[in-house]
Design a protein around this motif. Structure first.
Motif, PDB file in Angstrom:
ATOM      1  N   ARG A  88      -2.033   7.055 -13.600  1.00 43.34           N
ATOM      2  CA  ARG A  88      -1.287   8.075 -12.887  1.00 43.34           C
ATOM      3  C   ARG A  88      -0.758   7.505 -11.571  1.00 43.34           C
ATOM      4  O   ARG A  88      -1.227   6.486 -11.075  1.00 43.34           O
ATOM      5  CB  ARG A  88      -2.186   9.290 -12.590  1.00 43.34           C
ATOM      6  CG  ARG A  88      -2.715   9.979 -13.842  1.00 43.34           C
ATOM      7  CD  ARG A  88      -3.302  11.346 -13.498  1.00 43.34           C
ATOM      8  NE  ARG A  88      -4.203  11.304 -12.348  1.00 43.34           N
ATOM      9  CZ  ARG A  88      -5.491  11.007 -12.449  1.00 43.34           C
ATOM     10  NH1 ARG A  88      -6.027  10.713 -13.627  1.00 43.34           N
ATOM     11  NH2 ARG A  88      -6.248  11.024 -11.370  1.00 43.34           N
ATOM     12  N   ALA A  89       0.223   8.252 -10.991  1.00 40.52           N
ATOM     13  CA  ALA A  89       0.779   7.838  -9.708  1.00 40.52           C
ATOM     14  C   ALA A  89      -0.315   7.774  -8.654  1.00 40.52           C
ATOM     15  O   ALA A  89      -1.111   8.709  -8.508  1.00 40.52           O
ATOM     16  CB  ALA A  89       1.868   8.809  -9.253  1.00 40.52           C
ATOM     17  N   GLY A  90      -0.401   6.637  -7.951  1.00 41.83           N
ATOM     18  CA  GLY A  90      -1.397   6.449  -6.904  1.00 41.83           C
ATOM     19  C   GLY A  90      -2.701   5.879  -7.400  1.00 41.83           C
ATOM     20  O   GLY A  90      -3.600   5.613  -6.597  1.00 41.83           O
ATOM     21  N   LYS A 132       0.828  -1.210   0.000  1.00 38.13           N
ATOM     22  CA  LYS A 132       0.000   0.000   0.000  1.00 38.13           C
ATOM     23  C   LYS A 132       0.862   1.259   0.000  1.00 38.13           C
ATOM     24  O   LYS A 132       0.492   2.267  -0.618  1.00 38.13           O
ATOM     25  CB  LYS A 132      -0.935  -0.010   1.208  1.00 38.13           C
ATOM     26  CG  LYS A 132      -2.081  -1.020   1.067  1.00 38.13           C
ATOM     27  CD  LYS A 132      -2.956  -1.060   2.315  1.00 38.13           C
ATOM     28  CE  LYS A 132      -4.067  -2.098   2.158  1.00 38.13           C
ATOM     29  NZ  LYS A 132      -4.893  -2.206   3.397  1.00 38.13           N
ATOM     30  N   GLU A 133       1.990   1.194   0.696  1.00 40.06           N
ATOM     31  CA  GLU A 133       2.906   2.330   0.706  1.00 40.06           C
ATOM     32  C   GLU A 133       3.447   2.581  -0.703  1.00 40.06           C
ATOM     33  O   GLU A 133       3.567   3.724  -1.158  1.00 40.06           O
ATOM     34  CB  GLU A 133       4.073   2.065   1.672  1.00 40.06           C
ATOM     35  CG  GLU A 133       3.700   2.171   3.145  1.00 40.06           C
ATOM     36  CD  GLU A 133       3.270   3.575   3.534  1.00 40.06           C
ATOM     37  OE1 GLU A 133       3.874   4.543   3.023  1.00 40.06           O
ATOM     38  OE2 GLU A 133       2.319   3.698   4.328  1.00 40.06           O
ATOM     39  N   MET A 192      -2.259  -5.141  -9.787  1.00 45.02           N
ATOM     40  CA  MET A 192      -1.064  -4.967 -10.626  1.00 45.02           C
ATOM     41  C   MET A 192       0.171  -4.670  -9.760  1.00 45.02           C
ATOM     42  O   MET A 192       1.269  -5.150 -10.034  1.00 45.02           O
ATOM     43  CB  MET A 192      -1.307  -3.838 -11.638  1.00 45.02           C
ATOM     44  CG  MET A 192      -2.402  -4.156 -12.649  1.00 45.02           C
ATOM     45  SD  MET A 192      -2.706  -2.785 -13.803  1.00 45.02           S
ATOM     46  CE  MET A 192      -1.158  -2.758 -14.719  1.00 45.02           C
ATOM     47  N   ILE A 193      -0.038  -3.848  -8.736  1.00 49.12           N
ATOM     48  CA  ILE A 193       1.057  -3.555  -7.791  1.00 49.12           C
ATOM     49  C   ILE A 193       1.543  -4.848  -7.150  1.00 49.12           C
ATOM     50  O   ILE A 193       2.747  -5.116  -7.054  1.00 49.12           O
ATOM     51  CB  ILE A 193       0.584  -2.582  -6.682  1.00 49.12           C
ATOM     52  CG1 ILE A 193       0.147  -1.236  -7.268  1.00 49.12           C
ATOM     53  CG2 ILE A 193       1.654  -2.410  -5.611  1.00 49.12           C
ATOM     54  CD1 ILE A 193       1.280  -0.386  -7.764  1.00 49.12           C
ATOM     55  N   GLU A 194       0.572  -5.654  -6.712  1.00 53.64           N
ATOM     56  CA  GLU A 194       0.899  -6.908  -6.021  1.00 53.64           C
ATOM     57  C   GLU A 194       1.672  -7.846  -6.938  1.00 53.64           C
ATOM     58  O   GLU A 194       2.667  -8.467  -6.538  1.00 53.64           O
ATOM     59  CB  GLU A 194      -0.400  -7.562  -5.535  1.00 53.64           C
ATOM     60  CG  GLU A 194      -0.185  -8.774  -4.660  1.00 53.64           C
ATOM     61  CD  GLU A 194      -1.505  -9.310  -4.126  1.00 53.64           C
ATOM     62  OE1 GLU A 194      -1.503  -9.843  -3.012  1.00 53.64           O
ATOM     63  OE2 GLU A 194      -2.533  -9.175  -4.835  1.00 53.64           O
ATOM     64  N   LYS A 195       1.229  -7.945  -8.189  1.00 55.57           N
ATOM     65  CA  LYS A 195       1.867  -8.861  -9.127  1.00 55.57           C
ATOM     66  C   LYS A 195       3.329  -8.475  -9.392  1.00 55.57           C
ATOM     67  O   LYS A 195       4.210  -9.331  -9.479  1.00 55.57           O
ATOM     68  CB  LYS A 195       1.084  -8.871 -10.446  1.00 55.57           C
ATOM     69  CG  LYS A 195       1.650  -9.845 -11.472  1.00 55.57           C
ATOM     70  CD  LYS A 195       0.781  -9.848 -12.728  1.00 55.57           C
ATOM     71  CE  LYS A 195       1.340 -10.821 -13.758  1.00 55.57           C
ATOM     72  NZ  LYS A 195       0.521 -10.839 -14.999  1.00 55.57           N
ATOM     73  N   LYS A 196       3.589  -7.167  -9.502  1.00 55.67           N
ATOM     74  CA  LYS A 196       4.930  -6.710  -9.859  1.00 55.67           C
ATOM     75  C   LYS A 196       5.882  -6.655  -8.662  1.00 55.67           C
ATOM     76  O   LYS A 196       7.066  -6.957  -8.779  1.00 55.67           O
ATOM     77  CB  LYS A 196       4.846  -5.325 -10.515  1.00 55.67           C
ATOM     78  CG  LYS A 196       6.205  -4.813 -10.977  1.00 55.67           C
ATOM     79  CD  LYS A 196       6.087  -3.535 -11.778  1.00 55.67           C
ATOM     80  CE  LYS A 196       7.470  -3.086 -12.267  1.00 55.67           C
ATOM     81  NZ  LYS A 196       7.385  -1.843 -13.077  1.00 55.67           N
ATOM     82  N   TYR A 197       5.381  -6.275  -7.498  1.00 47.94           N
ATOM     83  CA  TYR A 197       6.289  -5.982  -6.383  1.00 47.94           C
ATOM     84  C   TYR A 197       6.225  -6.972  -5.223  1.00 47.94           C
ATOM     85  O   TYR A 197       7.042  -6.889  -4.294  1.00 47.94           O
ATOM     86  CB  TYR A 197       5.977  -4.576  -5.825  1.00 47.94           C
ATOM     87  CG  TYR A 197       6.284  -3.462  -6.798  1.00 47.94           C
ATOM     88  CD1 TYR A 197       7.589  -3.044  -7.012  1.00 47.94           C
ATOM     89  CD2 TYR A 197       5.259  -2.834  -7.503  1.00 47.94           C
ATOM     90  CE1 TYR A 197       7.876  -2.026  -7.894  1.00 47.94           C
ATOM     91  CE2 TYR A 197       5.526  -1.814  -8.393  1.00 47.94           C
ATOM     92  CZ  TYR A 197       6.843  -1.413  -8.590  1.00 47.94           C
ATOM     93  OH  TYR A 197       7.117  -0.400  -9.473  1.00 47.94           O
ATOM     94  N   VAL A 233       3.714   4.867  -6.966  1.00 44.44           N
ATOM     95  CA  VAL A 233       4.128   4.220  -8.198  1.00 44.44           C
ATOM     96  C   VAL A 233       3.175   4.537  -9.349  1.00 44.44           C
ATOM     97  O   VAL A 233       1.977   4.743  -9.140  1.00 44.44           O
ATOM     98  CB  VAL A 233       4.229   2.689  -7.996  1.00 44.44           C
ATOM     99  CG1 VAL A 233       2.844   2.069  -7.905  1.00 44.44           C
ATOM    100  CG2 VAL A 233       5.020   2.045  -9.127  1.00 44.44           C
ATOM    101  N   SER A 234       3.738   4.647 -10.557  1.00 51.13           N
ATOM    102  CA  SER A 234       2.904   4.862 -11.753  1.00 51.13           C
ATOM    103  C   SER A 234       3.233   3.796 -12.778  1.00 51.13           C
ATOM    104  O   SER A 234       4.354   3.284 -12.816  1.00 51.13           O
ATOM    105  CB  SER A 234       3.157   6.262 -12.326  1.00 51.13           C
ATOM    106  OG  SER A 234       4.520   6.412 -12.695  1.00 51.13           O
TER     107      SER A 234
END
Length: 442
Positions: free
Chosen positions: A45-47, A33-34, A53-58, A39-40
């Motif tokens: 856009r950022a946020g 979440k942080e 998608m965030i979870e898959k990449k990071y 991230v964009s």
């Protein structure tokens, strides 16, 4: 986070730490979440990037970071909750780490012993003192006169004798090959001074100016240059000049040349310097007596890792001395197995006394100030006045050396403090007894 002690033997401690999968997942989600706030990605856009998608990449990287954080938190919690003082950073062994399951790891360490300080008033030590004999002052006077002596060229055609200074050229060789450092020109050699290798000077007795002498001499077995040790060498030596030593007369004029008003004043100054040397020797023996007394008065277990480190340091010094033929006679005459056992005991003693003095220093709030460090450096420079600048530069550029010096100064201040607390009596002894430092430990 669940913590259980699984081992407590002596100073060894081991704890099993369990982090629930829910706690781990919460930490991972928190970090994701942080990341999502800033991230964009293409099209977003950022946020505003979807969490999936965030979870898959990071997620993979974040899981690793979360694990590191939780392990570190667990280790710190073990230490704080159990009021532990680890000797070194604890070892962590990850036993179980599978996605969706609880995480398990072990935290193991050696801890500092608990030292209960007693009153020092019950400890008795003896300070050895010695009077300065008049013959020591005379001996020092003669040495000073000897160091300021001059030589006069012998004009008569005579043979050399013991006590002469011969000015020589020499070329040394072994099996016909010259060796490094074996050549000299116009070298002033006093016959009988024993400043050259054994047998060399005696072969120059009874010679005249202009004589070329083939001097055969054998380097000692313990000679500092290992490639020369024990080997016979030939020195082709040419006697270029014979000089006689003119000794200075010890009188008021001599005293004035040494910066004193008269001979009596010079003798007083010399006696004071010798007395100061005696006092330094006395303090060294008093310190050793105190450490012996503390060693007997306190009994506690010491961390094995610290003992191993100290023992390894002693062994490295021993091996270096052995390799360079610098072992003392006591070490040479002892069986190596017995010697290593003795070194182990010394290592235990040093660690034990180091921990004890640290505890005393901490309890009595001993501090090392910058002026203490400056004074210690000044004292070292005064001992080696010809190298004073090099000593100052060394400490100016070497932080590790400063820290080692700080440790040494701290120990001395703690010992000085303890000496004010114990019962000290004085005993007058001979100079020989005062300077008898046969003991190996310190």
């Amino acid at each position: 986070m669940n913590i259980n002690e699984t081992k407590s033997e002596g100073l060894s401690r081991e704890y099993n730490v369990v982090v629930s999968s829910d706690e781990f997942n919460a930490e991972v989600n928190k970090k994701l979440k942080e990341i999502s706030k800033n991230v964009s990605m293409a099209g977003f856009r950022a946020g505003k990037v979807p969490f999936a998608m965030i979870e898959k990449k990071y997620k993979a990287n974040v899981m690793s970071e979360a694990l590191d954080d939780l392990v570190r938190d667990g280790m710190n919690k073990v230490i704080t909750d159990n009021n532990l003082r680890p000797v070194f950073t604890p070892d962590v062994n990850l036993d179980k780490f599978e996605e969706g399951k609880d995480i398990e790891f072990k935290v193991s360490m050696e801890v500092m012993p608990s030292i209960e300080l007693n009153e020092f008033k019950g400890i008795k030590v003896e300070k050895l003192v010695a009077e300065v004999p008049s013959e020591e002052v005379e001996k020092a006077l003669n040495y000073m006169a000897e160091s300021r002596r001059d030589t006069i060229k012998v004009e008569e055609d005579r043979e050399t004798k013991k006590g002469d200074v011969t000015v020589i050229d020499f070329v040394g060789s072994i099996d016909g090959v010259e060796f490094e450092g074996g050549k000299g020109e116009a070298y002033p050699l006093e016959i009988g001074s024993n400043s050259f290798i054994p047998g060399y000077e005696d072969q120059l007795i009874g010679k005249k100016v202009g004589d070329v002498v083939d001097v055969k001499a054998t380097f000692p077995e313990n000679y500092h240059a290992k490639d020369l040790a024990g080997k016979e060498a030939l020195f082709v030596t040419t006697i270029k000049e014979i000089r006689e030593i003119k000794k200075s007369e010890i009188n008021d004029e001599f005293a004035k040349s040494m910066g004193e008003e008269n001979l009596d004043k010079l003798k007083e100054t010399i006696k004071g310097r010798i007395a100061k040397d005696y006092d330094n020797a006395s303090k060294m023996k008093l310190k050793r007596a105190l450490l012996d007394a503390l060693d007997k008065a306190y009994n506690f277990e010491v961390p094995q890792k610290l003992v191993d480190m100290e023992y390894d340091s002693i062994i490295k010094q021993y091996e270096a001395a052995k390799q360079n033929n610098q072992l003392d006679e006591d070490e040479k005459n002892k069986n190596e197995e017995d010697l290593l056992k003795e070194y182990k005991e010394i290592a235990v003693r040093r660690v034990k006394l180091g921990l004890l003095l640290a505890e005393v220093g901490n309890t009595s709030k001993v501090e090392v100030k910058q002026e203490d460090i400056n004074q210690a450096i000044m004292m070292e420079a005064q001992r080696y006045p010809m190298q004073a600048k090099a000593i100052f530069d060394f400490y100016l550029k070497n932080k590790e050396a400063i820290e080692r010096l700080r440790t040494s100064v701290y120990e001395e201040k703690v010992i000085d403090y303890v000496l004010t607390q114990v019962e000290t009596t004085e005993k007058t002894v001979s100079v020989e007894e005062l300077y008898n430092f046969d003991e190996k430990v310190a």
